[in-house]
Write a protein that holds these residues in place. Sequence first.
Motif, PDB file in Angstrom:
ATOM      1  N   LEU A  27       0.851  -1.187   0.000  1.00 19.50           N
ATOM      2  CA  LEU A  27       0.000   0.000   0.000  1.00 19.50           C
ATOM      3  C   LEU A  27       0.885   1.235   0.000  1.00 19.50           C
ATOM      4  O   LEU A  27       1.778   1.360   0.841  1.00 19.50           O
ATOM      5  CB  LEU A  27      -0.895   0.009   1.239  1.00 19.50           C
ATOM      6  N   PHE A  28       0.623   2.148  -0.936  1.00 20.94           N
ATOM      7  CA  PHE A  28       1.345   3.416  -1.040  1.00 20.94           C
ATOM      8  C   PHE A  28       0.409   4.572  -0.715  1.00 20.94           C
ATOM      9  O   PHE A  28      -0.728   4.592  -1.193  1.00 20.94           O
ATOM     10  CB  PHE A  28       1.855   3.646  -2.470  1.00 20.94           C
ATOM     11  N   ALA A  33      -1.416  14.187   2.525  1.00 18.55           N
ATOM     12  CA  ALA A  33      -1.579  14.109   3.981  1.00 18.55           C
ATOM     13  C   ALA A  33      -1.343  12.674   4.459  1.00 18.55           C
ATOM     14  O   ALA A  33      -1.497  11.709   3.706  1.00 18.55           O
ATOM     15  CB  ALA A  33      -2.982  14.562   4.370  1.00 18.55           C
ATOM     16  N   THR A  34      -0.993  12.546   5.725  1.00 21.90           N
ATOM     17  CA  THR A  34      -0.786  11.239   6.339  1.00 21.90           C
ATOM     18  C   THR A  34      -2.093  10.460   6.366  1.00 21.90           C
ATOM     19  O   THR A  34      -3.155  11.028   6.622  1.00 21.90           O
ATOM     20  CB  THR A  34      -0.255  11.424   7.777  1.00 21.90           C
ATOM     21  N   LEU A  35      -2.011   9.161   6.089  1.00 21.43           N
ATOM     22  CA  LEU A  35      -3.154   8.280   6.315  1.00 21.43           C
ATOM     23  C   LEU A  35      -3.118   7.903   7.789  1.00 21.43           C
ATOM     24  O   LEU A  35      -2.223   7.181   8.225  1.00 21.43           O
ATOM     25  CB  LEU A  35      -3.056   7.016   5.461  1.00 21.43           C
ATOM     26  N   GLU A  36      -4.053   8.448   8.552  1.00 26.45           N
ATOM     27  CA  GLU A  36      -4.065   8.138   9.978  1.00 26.45           C
ATOM     28  C   GLU A  36      -4.358   6.658  10.206  1.00 26.45           C
ATOM     29  O   GLU A  36      -3.818   6.045  11.115  1.00 26.45           O
ATOM     30  CB  GLU A  36      -5.110   8.995  10.708  1.00 26.45           C
ATOM     31  N   LEU A  63       0.576   6.366   8.032  1.00 30.38           N
ATOM     32  CA  LEU A  63       1.379   6.154   6.825  1.00 30.38           C
ATOM     33  C   LEU A  63       1.613   7.514   6.173  1.00 30.38           C
ATOM     34  O   LEU A  63       0.685   8.141   5.659  1.00 30.38           O
ATOM     35  CB  LEU A  63       0.675   5.188   5.867  1.00 30.38           C
ATOM     36  N   ALA A  64       2.831   7.974   6.226  1.00 28.92           N
ATOM     37  CA  ALA A  64       3.191   9.312   5.738  1.00 28.92           C
ATOM     38  C   ALA A  64       3.050   9.413   4.219  1.00 28.92           C
ATOM     39  O   ALA A  64       3.130   8.398   3.516  1.00 28.92           O
ATOM     40  CB  ALA A  64       4.629   9.625   6.150  1.00 28.92           C
ATOM     41  N   PRO A  65       2.885  10.618   3.711  1.00 31.99           N
ATOM     42  CA  PRO A  65       2.867  10.807   2.258  1.00 31.99           C
ATOM     43  C   PRO A  65       4.147  10.258   1.641  1.00 31.99           C
ATOM     44  O   PRO A  65       5.248  10.473   2.153  1.00 31.99           O
ATOM     45  CB  PRO A  65       2.784  12.326   2.088  1.00 31.99           C
ATOM     46  N   GLY A  66       3.995   9.492   0.564  1.00 39.21           N
ATOM     47  CA  GLY A  66       5.143   8.906  -0.122  1.00 39.21           C
ATOM     48  C   GLY A  66       5.619   7.586   0.457  1.00 39.21           C
ATOM     49  O   GLY A  66       6.449   6.907  -0.136  1.00 39.21           O
TER      50      GLY A  66
END
Length: 125
Positions: A27-28, A33-36, A63-66
């Motif tokens: 998963l990317f 924005a961060t996926l909380e 999960l941080a951007p990128g």
Amino acid sequence: MEPSPIRCRIAACPENLGDGQGWSFHLFNDGAATLELAALHAVEGEWGDRSYPQATDVLVENLAPGAHVRIWRDDGEFRTELKLRVSSSGREARLRFEFPKLYLQRRLQPITGLEQPGWEVRAEA
């Protein structure tokens, strides 16, 4: 101000980890924005007119951007659909990622961020 869209992709890459499964699903977070939270709550395999649903409890937090993370392993013999519930910037969305029978695919493309070939599917909410 409108929050930025939730953009994700899942890349399935052939990978032998000795567990009998030949494909890793990553998963990317392609959003700004961060996926909380990203919850893989179901995986459904389909062969012909038969469906094989499987409940899962895979949770990814912050999960941080990128960034990316492996969330699933599979043998690639069925058409496969991964169903996720994601939240980011106070919004929640349900995303679906559909993959063909991966073992038949011969034209895998390089996956940006993994430096290996695979099959990727994108979703946005």
